[in-house]
Design a protein around this motif. Structure first.
Motif, mmCIF file in Angstrom:
data_model
loop_
_atom_site.group_PDB
_atom_site.id
_atom_site.type_symbol
_atom_site.label_atom_id
_atom_site.label_comp_id
_atom_site.label_asym_id
_atom_site.label_seq_id
_atom_site.Cartn_x
_atom_site.Cartn_y
_atom_site.Cartn_z
ATOM 1 N N ARG A 23 0.831 -1.208 0.000
ATOM 2 C CA ARG A 23 0.000 0.000 0.000
ATOM 3 C C ARG A 23 0.860 1.251 0.000
ATOM 4 N NH1 ARG A 23 -1.318 3.639 3.589
ATOM 5 N NH2 ARG A 23 -0.457 2.462 5.319
ATOM 6 N N LEU A 24 1.904 1.261 0.838
ATOM 7 C CA LEU A 24 2.796 2.420 0.898
ATOM 8 C C LEU A 24 3.559 2.615 -0.410
ATOM 9 C CD1 LEU A 24 4.161 2.035 4.536
ATOM 10 C CD2 LEU A 24 2.610 3.816 3.677
ATOM 11 N N GLU A 25 3.961 1.514 -1.033
ATOM 12 C CA GLU A 25 4.659 1.618 -2.312
ATOM 13 C C GLU A 25 3.742 2.179 -3.395
ATOM 14 O OE1 GLU A 25 6.179 -2.344 -2.849
ATOM 15 O OE2 GLU A 25 7.988 -1.928 -1.663
ATOM 16 N N PHE A 26 2.467 1.746 -3.384
ATOM 17 C CA PHE A 26 1.507 2.301 -4.342
ATOM 18 C C PHE A 26 1.274 3.784 -4.081
ATOM 19 C CE2 PHE A 26 -0.005 -2.101 -5.248
ATOM 20 C CZ PHE A 26 0.116 -2.040 -6.627
ATOM 21 N N GLU A 27 1.198 4.155 -2.826
ATOM 22 C CA GLU A 27 1.005 5.560 -2.479
ATOM 23 C C GLU A 27 2.201 6.393 -2.945
ATOM 24 O OE1 GLU A 27 -0.029 8.296 1.432
ATOM 25 O OE2 GLU A 27 -0.326 6.136 1.514
ATOM 26 N N GLU A 28 3.401 5.864 -2.746
ATOM 27 C CA GLU A 28 4.609 6.548 -3.204
ATOM 28 C C GLU A 28 4.586 6.698 -4.728
ATOM 29 O OE1 GLU A 28 9.463 6.139 -2.855
ATOM 30 O OE2 GLU A 28 8.241 4.325 -2.784
ATOM 31 N N LEU A 29 4.224 5.646 -5.420
ATOM 32 C CA LEU A 29 4.146 5.698 -6.876
ATOM 33 C C LEU A 29 3.129 6.743 -7.323
ATOM 34 C CD1 LEU A 29 4.938 4.559 -9.641
ATOM 35 C CD2 LEU A 29 3.163 2.833 -9.330
ATOM 36 N N GLY A 30 1.996 6.787 -6.640
ATOM 37 C CA GLY A 30 0.974 7.785 -6.964
ATOM 38 C C GLY A 30 1.504 9.202 -6.818
ATOM 39 N N LEU A 31 2.260 9.451 -5.756
ATOM 40 C CA LEU A 31 2.833 10.785 -5.547
ATOM 41 C C LEU A 31 3.878 11.113 -6.617
ATOM 42 C CD1 LEU A 31 3.150 10.757 -1.659
ATOM 43 C CD2 LEU A 31 1.528 12.074 -3.044
ATOM 44 N N GLN A 32 4.657 10.115 -7.008
ATOM 45 C CA GLN A 32 5.644 10.329 -8.068
ATOM 46 C C GLN A 32 4.946 10.653 -9.391
ATOM 47 O OE1 GLN A 32 8.006 6.764 -7.987
ATOM 48 N NE2 GLN A 32 9.223 7.432 -6.237
ATOM 49 N N LEU A 33 3.853 9.957 -9.665
ATOM 50 C CA LEU A 33 3.095 10.244 -10.889
ATOM 51 C C LEU A 33 2.498 11.650 -10.851
ATOM 52 C CD1 LEU A 33 1.275 6.853 -11.540
ATOM 53 C CD2 LEU A 33 3.056 7.900 -12.942
ATOM 54 N N LYS A 35 3.764 14.177 -9.415
ATOM 55 C CA LYS A 35 4.880 15.088 -9.655
ATOM 56 C C LYS A 35 5.180 15.196 -11.149
ATOM 57 C CE LYS A 35 9.625 15.860 -8.073
ATOM 58 N NZ LYS A 35 10.706 15.324 -7.236
ATOM 59 N N VAL A 36 5.180 14.063 -11.843
ATOM 60 C CA VAL A 36 5.424 14.058 -13.293
ATOM 61 C C VAL A 36 4.313 14.809 -14.017
ATOM 62 C CG1 VAL A 36 5.560 12.573 -15.339
ATOM 63 C CG2 VAL A 36 6.805 11.952 -13.270
ATOM 64 N N ILE A 37 3.080 14.566 -13.623
ATOM 65 C CA ILE A 37 1.947 15.254 -14.241
ATOM 66 C C ILE A 37 2.045 16.754 -14.009
ATOM 67 C CG2 ILE A 37 -0.567 15.573 -14.095
ATOM 68 C CD1 ILE A 37 -0.705 12.494 -13.562
ATOM 69 N N ALA A 38 2.454 17.159 -12.819
ATOM 70 C CA ALA A 38 2.610 18.587 -12.518
ATOM 71 C C ALA A 38 3.686 19.205 -13.409
ATOM 72 C CB ALA A 38 2.953 18.785 -11.046
ATOM 73 N N PHE A 40 4.504 18.184 -16.451
ATOM 74 C CA PHE A 40 3.908 18.313 -17.783
ATOM 75 C C PHE A 40 2.956 19.501 -17.833
ATOM 76 C CE2 PHE A 40 4.924 13.704 -18.594
ATOM 77 C CZ PHE A 40 5.718 13.936 -19.700
ATOM 78 N N ASP A 41 2.138 19.659 -16.805
ATOM 79 C CA ASP A 41 1.219 20.796 -16.751
ATOM 80 C C ASP A 41 1.980 22.116 -16.806
ATOM 81 O OD1 ASP A 41 -1.015 19.166 -16.648
ATOM 82 O OD2 ASP A 41 -1.253 19.321 -14.470
ATOM 83 N N GLU A 42 3.078 22.203 -16.061
ATOM 84 C CA GLU A 42 3.876 23.433 -16.055
ATOM 85 C C GLU A 42 4.476 23.680 -17.443
ATOM 86 O OE1 GLU A 42 5.576 26.921 -14.906
ATOM 87 O OE2 GLU A 42 4.063 25.727 -13.855
ATOM 88 N N GLU A 43 4.954 22.643 -18.073
ATOM 89 C CA GLU A 43 5.527 22.787 -19.422
ATOM 90 C C GLU A 43 4.465 23.245 -20.416
ATOM 91 O OE1 GLU A 43 8.391 23.167 -22.119
ATOM 92 O OE2 GLU A 43 8.724 22.671 -20.017
ATOM 93 N N ILE A 44 3.274 22.700 -20.304
ATOM 94 C CA ILE A 44 2.177 23.113 -21.180
ATOM 95 C C ILE A 44 1.833 24.576 -20.947
ATOM 96 C CG2 ILE A 44 -0.308 22.796 -21.601
ATOM 97 C CD1 ILE A 44 0.209 19.767 -21.130
ATOM 98 N N ARG A 45 1.809 25.007 -19.674
ATOM 99 C CA ARG A 45 1.534 26.425 -19.368
ATOM 100 C C ARG A 45 2.597 27.333 -19.972
ATOM 101 N NH1 ARG A 45 -0.616 24.390 -14.562
ATOM 102 N NH2 ARG A 45 1.394 24.283 -13.543
ATOM 103 N N LYS A 46 3.862 26.915 -19.862
ATOM 104 C CA LYS A 46 4.946 27.726 -20.421
ATOM 105 C C LYS A 46 4.816 27.844 -21.935
ATOM 106 C CE LYS A 46 8.482 26.739 -16.920
ATOM 107 N NZ LYS A 46 9.755 26.049 -16.673
ATOM 108 N N GLN A 47 4.511 26.740 -22.596
ATOM 109 C CA GLN A 47 4.358 26.767 -24.044
ATOM 110 C C GLN A 47 3.185 27.647 -24.460
ATOM 111 O OE1 GLN A 47 4.067 22.705 -25.360
ATOM 112 N NE2 GLN A 47 6.200 22.237 -24.842
ATOM 113 N N LYS A 48 2.098 27.555 -23.728
ATOM 114 C CA LYS A 48 0.923 28.371 -24.032
ATOM 115 C C LYS A 48 1.254 29.856 -23.853
ATOM 116 C CE LYS A 48 -3.988 28.724 -23.020
ATOM 117 N NZ LYS A 48 -5.115 28.182 -22.239
ATOM 118 N N LEU A 49 1.964 30.173 -22.771
ATOM 119 C CA LEU A 49 2.358 31.562 -22.537
ATOM 120 C C LEU A 49 3.251 32.075 -23.663
ATOM 121 C CD1 LEU A 49 2.385 34.061 -20.723
ATOM 122 C CD2 LEU A 49 4.311 33.036 -19.490
ATOM 123 N N LYS A 50 4.191 31.259 -24.113
ATOM 124 C CA LYS A 50 5.067 31.661 -25.218
ATOM 125 C C LYS A 50 4.266 31.936 -26.487
ATOM 126 C CE LYS A 50 9.393 29.397 -23.889
ATOM 127 N NZ LYS A 50 10.363 28.345 -24.228
#
Length: 66
Positions: A23-33, A35-38, A40-50
């Motif tokens: 359960r803890l390993e799945f929770e850790e994986l979820g948090l890592q995912l 972070k990756v999604i965040a 990507f979201d930031e990169e998309i925001r930067k591209q949109k701003l540009k």
């Protein structure tokens, strides 16, 4: 009809420990995912701003030529 197998009581603590760890390993994986999604979201925001800034710059250049 066969009777279901019951694990011995000494196995229960080990199984519970393994389940808690999984359960803890799945929770850790979820948090890592998340972070990756965040990222990507930031990169998309930067591209949109540009793109917006580039469009505004082009509009300003056209306006200045008139």
């Amino acid at each position: 009809m066969t009777k279901p197998l019951m694990p011995s009581p000494s196995v229960d603590p080990r199984l519970l420990s393994n389940l808690r760890r999984a359960r803890l390993e799945f929770e850790e994986l979820g948090l890592q995912l998340e972070k990756v999604i965040a990222r990507f979201d930031e990169e998309i925001r930067k591209q949109k701003l540009k793109r917006i800034q580039k469009s505004l710059s082009l509009l300003d250049e056209k306006r200045d030529r008139l």
